[in-house]
Design a protein around this motif. Structure first.
Motif, PDB file in Angstrom:
ATOM      1  N   ALA A 426       8.690  -0.820  12.893  1.00  0.00           N
ATOM      2  CA  ALA A 426      10.111  -0.922  12.583  1.00  0.00           C
ATOM      3  C   ALA A 426      10.644   0.387  12.009  1.00  0.00           C
ATOM      4  N   CYS A 427       9.857   1.013  11.128  1.00  0.00           N
ATOM      5  CA  CYS A 427      10.291   2.293  10.553  1.00  0.00           C
ATOM      6  C   CYS A 427      10.420   3.362  11.637  1.00  0.00           C
ATOM      7  N   SER A 428       9.508   3.328  12.616  1.00  0.00           N
ATOM      8  CA  SER A 428       9.604   4.309  13.709  1.00  0.00           C
ATOM      9  C   SER A 428      10.815   4.043  14.592  1.00  0.00           C
ATOM     10  N   GLN A 429      11.344   2.820  14.511  1.00  0.00           N
ATOM     11  CA  GLN A 429      12.518   2.444  15.306  1.00  0.00           C
ATOM     12  C   GLN A 429      13.817   2.546  14.523  1.00  0.00           C
ATOM     13  N   GLY A 430      13.740   3.073  13.283  1.00  0.00           N
ATOM     14  CA  GLY A 430      14.965   3.289  12.522  1.00  0.00           C
ATOM     15  C   GLY A 430      15.131   2.429  11.297  1.00  0.00           C
ATOM     16  N   PHE A 431      14.190   1.528  11.020  1.00  0.00           N
ATOM     17  CA  PHE A 431      14.297   0.712   9.812  1.00  0.00           C
ATOM     18  C   PHE A 431      14.062   1.589   8.594  1.00  0.00           C
ATOM     19  N   GLU A 432      14.848   1.376   7.533  1.00  0.00           N
ATOM     20  CA  GLU A 432      14.782   2.239   6.355  1.00  0.00           C
ATOM     21  C   GLU A 432      13.593   1.870   5.481  1.00  0.00           C
ATOM     22  N   ARG A 433      12.728   2.865   5.242  1.00  0.00           N
ATOM     23  CA  ARG A 433      11.568   2.671   4.357  1.00  0.00           C
ATOM     24  C   ARG A 433      12.032   2.859   2.908  1.00  0.00           C
ATOM     25  N   ARG A 434      11.765   1.860   2.053  1.00  0.00           N
ATOM     26  CA  ARG A 434      12.240   1.933   0.673  1.00  0.00           C
ATOM     27  C   ARG A 434      11.095   1.688  -0.308  1.00  0.00           C
ATOM     28  N   PRO A 435      11.215   2.244  -1.530  1.00  0.00           N
ATOM     29  CA  PRO A 435      10.150   2.048  -2.529  1.00  0.00           C
ATOM     30  C   PRO A 435       9.939   0.587  -2.882  1.00  0.00           C
ATOM     31  N   ALA A 436      10.959  -0.239  -2.754  1.00  0.00           N
ATOM     32  CA  ALA A 436      10.826  -1.656  -3.107  1.00  0.00           C
ATOM     33  C   ALA A 436       9.909  -2.403  -2.146  1.00  0.00           C
ATOM     34  N   HIS A 437       9.638  -1.818  -1.008  1.00  0.00           N
ATOM     35  CA  HIS A 437       8.728  -2.439  -0.051  1.00  0.00           C
ATOM     36  C   HIS A 437       7.295  -2.178  -0.518  1.00  0.00           C
ATOM     37  N   ARG A 438       6.600  -3.218  -0.879  1.00  0.00           N
ATOM     38  CA  ARG A 438       5.281  -3.077  -1.524  1.00  0.00           C
ATOM     39  C   ARG A 438       4.153  -3.396  -0.553  1.00  0.00           C
ATOM     40  N   PRO A 439       3.236  -2.451  -0.320  1.00  0.00           N
ATOM     41  CA  PRO A 439       2.091  -2.724   0.560  1.00  0.00           C
ATOM     42  C   PRO A 439       1.155  -3.755  -0.057  1.00  0.00           C
ATOM     43  N   LEU A 440       0.606  -4.618   0.789  1.00  0.00           N
ATOM     44  CA  LEU A 440      -0.393  -5.611   0.369  1.00  0.00           C
ATOM     45  C   LEU A 440      -1.578  -5.500   1.330  1.00  0.00           C
ATOM     46  N   PRO A 441      -2.477  -4.553   1.094  1.00  0.00           N
ATOM     47  CA  PRO A 441      -3.592  -4.353   2.037  1.00  0.00           C
ATOM     48  C   PRO A 441      -4.652  -5.443   1.916  1.00  0.00           C
ATOM     49  N   GLY A 442      -5.255  -5.764   3.063  1.00  0.00           N
ATOM     50  CA  GLY A 442      -6.401  -6.662   3.097  1.00  0.00           C
ATOM     51  C   GLY A 442      -6.132  -8.052   2.571  1.00  0.00           C
ATOM     52  N   GLU A 443      -4.969  -8.633   2.875  1.00  0.00           N
ATOM     53  CA  GLU A 443      -4.664  -9.980   2.395  1.00  0.00           C
ATOM     54  C   GLU A 443      -5.420 -11.029   3.216  1.00  0.00           C
ATOM     55  N   ALA A 444      -5.993 -11.990   2.512  1.00  0.00           N
ATOM     56  CA  ALA A 444      -6.656 -13.110   3.183  1.00  0.00           C
ATOM     57  C   ALA A 444      -5.603 -14.193   3.436  1.00  0.00           C
ATOM     58  N   VAL A 445      -5.239 -14.356   4.679  1.00  0.00           N
ATOM     59  CA  VAL A 445      -4.187 -15.299   5.069  1.00  0.00           C
ATOM     60  C   VAL A 445      -4.850 -16.556   5.623  1.00  0.00           C
ATOM     61  N   ALA A 446      -4.444 -17.704   5.135  1.00  0.00           N
ATOM     62  CA  ALA A 446      -5.021 -18.976   5.578  1.00  0.00           C
ATOM     63  C   ALA A 446      -4.849 -19.135   7.085  1.00  0.00           C
ATOM     64  N   GLY A 447      -5.950 -19.470   7.770  1.00  0.00           N
ATOM     65  CA  GLY A 447      -5.910 -19.668   9.210  1.00  0.00           C
ATOM     66  C   GLY A 447      -6.155 -18.424  10.014  1.00  0.00           C
ATOM     67  N   VAL A 448      -6.293 -17.265   9.342  1.00  0.00           N
ATOM     68  CA  VAL A 448      -6.553 -16.006  10.030  1.00  0.00           C
ATOM     69  C   VAL A 448      -7.973 -15.569   9.681  1.00  0.00           C
ATOM     70  N   PRO A 451      -8.994 -10.184   7.190  1.00  0.00           N
ATOM     71  CA  PRO A 451      -7.903  -9.734   6.305  1.00  0.00           C
ATOM     72  C   PRO A 451      -6.794  -9.053   7.110  1.00  0.00           C
ATOM     73  N   VAL A 452      -5.566  -9.190   6.585  1.00  0.00           N
ATOM     74  CA  VAL A 452      -4.391  -8.626   7.250  1.00  0.00           C
ATOM     75  C   VAL A 452      -3.663  -7.722   6.287  1.00  0.00           C
ATOM     76  N   ASP A 453      -3.323  -6.523   6.758  1.00  0.00           N
ATOM     77  CA  ASP A 453      -2.510  -5.605   5.946  1.00  0.00           C
ATOM     78  C   ASP A 453      -1.045  -6.036   6.055  1.00  0.00           C
ATOM     79  N   LEU A 454      -0.412  -6.260   4.887  1.00  0.00           N
ATOM     80  CA  LEU A 454       0.963  -6.760   4.873  1.00  0.00           C
ATOM     81  C   LEU A 454       1.851  -5.821   4.083  1.00  0.00           C
ATOM     82  N   VAL A 455       3.155  -6.033   4.210  1.00  0.00           N
ATOM     83  CA  VAL A 455       4.150  -5.347   3.387  1.00  0.00           C
ATOM     84  C   VAL A 455       5.093  -6.414   2.861  1.00  0.00           C
ATOM     85  N   GLN A 456       5.280  -6.405   1.523  1.00  0.00           N
ATOM     86  CA  GLN A 456       6.223  -7.346   0.898  1.00  0.00           C
ATOM     87  C   GLN A 456       7.593  -6.694   0.870  1.00  0.00           C
ATOM     88  N   LEU A 457       8.559  -7.332   1.534  1.00  0.00           N
ATOM     89  CA  LEU A 457       9.908  -6.757   1.595  1.00  0.00           C
ATOM     90  C   LEU A 457      10.767  -7.198   0.425  1.00  0.00           C
TER      91      LEU A 457
END
Length: 458
Positions: A426-448, A451-457
């Motif tokens: 999304a950022c490469s397509q023009g979405f604005e990257r902001r400090p409030a967007h918090r990375p959540l690396p290696g999250e264990a998601v139920a049913g997956v 681990p999945v790397d996530l970003v909290q918007l």
């Protein structure tokens, strides 16, 4: 008025005097009948304006053309007839705009039109000091076809045939007057040349005119009957398509409408897309404590709030899952910024939902939070189901992952999540990257499984 459809068991009880068109009105839904009546009302206004144009044209031609009538005539029938016709036409237009023109008024207008024309033709033999047979040669008779064709604009064969019958009876009376005025039948001839070069009467020629009027009216009536059937079918199918399109996203409805071939179960295409899942947090518990009316009202407000935002960002609503909403970006309609559009839509929905929640809290009403998630990847976009029942949907890992991430919001205490892959795209397509967007690396998601790397918007 009967509004229910006629069952086969009841159809035979209809009185024989009911016309097929009346049966058609009984069978059609009220909204379809109303749409057809609206078209007929518009047609009556159009006919009025066309009549006004005709009378103005004839009046102009009469004013500028050389006069062939004797100057000694004190009564000039053409201006009188045009003046009466103009007055009646203006009354007709005003009536058509003021309200619905009743059928008896439409039928009466045909009688008045033909009566004025016949009276004008009848006056010719007095105007030019000739025997009554003189007016039978008047080419003005051809104007009856103009009046008949005007009635054809309404797509109602009854009025066309009625106009033809009125014209035929009118001309028959004109011929009868000529014969009555010549009790010795001295003007009747069987010689065609004499008929053309004198005031003699050829009975067969007059019947040819009457037959021509009737045949043209009948042919137009048959054509209009077929045309009306097409009109009814077109209006019915058009309204049905309009109603059915409400069950599809606009982009999907457009693709179905513009498909070159019939859409069949299993037909699909692979495309890169972003999938957005939204949900009301705690809705199940709320539904157990609130009345059904309150629950439905809440869902209505929530969907009316969220859906326009998603659509404004280019999203297509795929399905409603109770309090859940699934939308796709880039599947139903190609987009070079589908991921950016999805994340922008998610942020806009969360911001607007928080405002809405505050309003409900201030009013003392249940105020659940909205949360959502976005995942991207290749998906299958196509039709599933059977030949009797199809559904257009998207299928793929991104669809499943987005649904799982939406539920993962509760675990991490967030309102909006996206996969790190979707975020970077999304950022490469023009979405604005902001400090409030918090990375959540290696999250264990139920049913997956991994681990999945996530970003909290938010």
């Amino acid at each position: 008025m009967v509004s229910r459809e006629l069952s086969p068991a009841r159809t035979w009880r209809l009185p024989r005097r009911i016309f097929a068109r009346d049966v058609e009105r009984l069978r059609l839904p009220q909204r379809v009948r109303a749409a057809i009546q609206t078209q007929e009302d518009r047609t009556e206004r159009l006919i009025g304006w066309l009549q006004l144009g005709i009378v103005l044209l004839f009046g102009t031609l009469y004013a500028i053309s050389p006069k062939t009538a004797p100057h000694s005539m004190q009564i000039q029938p053409v201006p009188i007839a045009l003046g009466i016709y103009l007055t009646l036409t203006l009354v007709r237009i005003a009536w058509a705009y003021a309200g619905r023109l009743p059928n008896w008024a439409v039928a009466l207008s045909s009688v008045v039109d033909m009566a004025l024309l016949m009276a004008l033709i009848w006056w010719f033999h007095i105007q030019y000091s000739q025997p009554p047979s003189f007016y039978l040669k008047a080419p003005t008779l051809l104007y009856v076809f103009i009046f008949i064709s005007l009635r054809a604009l309404r797509f109602d064969a009854r009025f066309v045939v009625w106009s033809g019958l009125v014209a035929a009876v009118g001309w028959l009376l004109m011929v009868a007057y000529v014969i009555y005025a010549d009790p010795h039948d001295s003007m009747i001839t069987r010689n065609y040349v004499e008929y053309l070069t004198s005031n003699s009467i050829l009975i067969g020629a007059e019947f040819d005119k009457i037959i021509s009027i009737l045949v043209v009216s009948i042919v137009l009536g048959v054509a209009l009957t077929r045309g009306r059937n097409l009109l009814v079918r077109s209006v019915s199918e058009g309204m049905a398509a309009q109603e059915l399109s409400r069950f599809f996203a606009p982009q999907i409805a457009q693709r179905i409408k513009g498909a070159e071939q019939a859409i069949e179960a299993g037909s699909a295409e692979v495309c890169d897309a972003a999938i957005l899942n939204l949900d009301l947090r705690g809705f199940t518990r709320l539904a157990e404590t609130e009345s059904p009316q309150a629950v439905l009202a809440l869902l209505g407000e929530y969907q009316a709030l969220v859906v326009p935002i998603v659509q404004a960002h280019g999203g297509s609503i795929d399905k409603y899952l109770g309090d859940g909403i699934m939308a796709s970006f880039g599947a139903t309609q190609q987009s070079a910024a589908y991921a950016a559009e999805a994340l922008a839509a998610l942020e806009a929905v969360i911001a607007e939902a928080e405002r809405w929640r505050g309003e409900r809290e201030a009013a003392g009403r249940p105020a659940p939070r909205v949360n959502g998630a976005v995942a991207t990847g290749p998906v299958l976009f196509g039709a599933v189901g059977t030949d009797k029942r199809l559904e257009i949907t998207v299928i793929g890992d991104a669809v499943n992952l987005s649904a799982k991430l939406e539920k993962h919001n509760k675990r991490v205490g967030s309102l909006a999540l996206a996969t790190a892959e979707a975020y970077e795209l999304a950022c490469s397509q023009g979405f604005e990257r902001r400090p409030a967007h918090r990375p959540l690396p290696g999250e264990a998601v139920a049913g997956v499984g991994q681990p999945v790397d996530l970003v909290q918007l938010s």
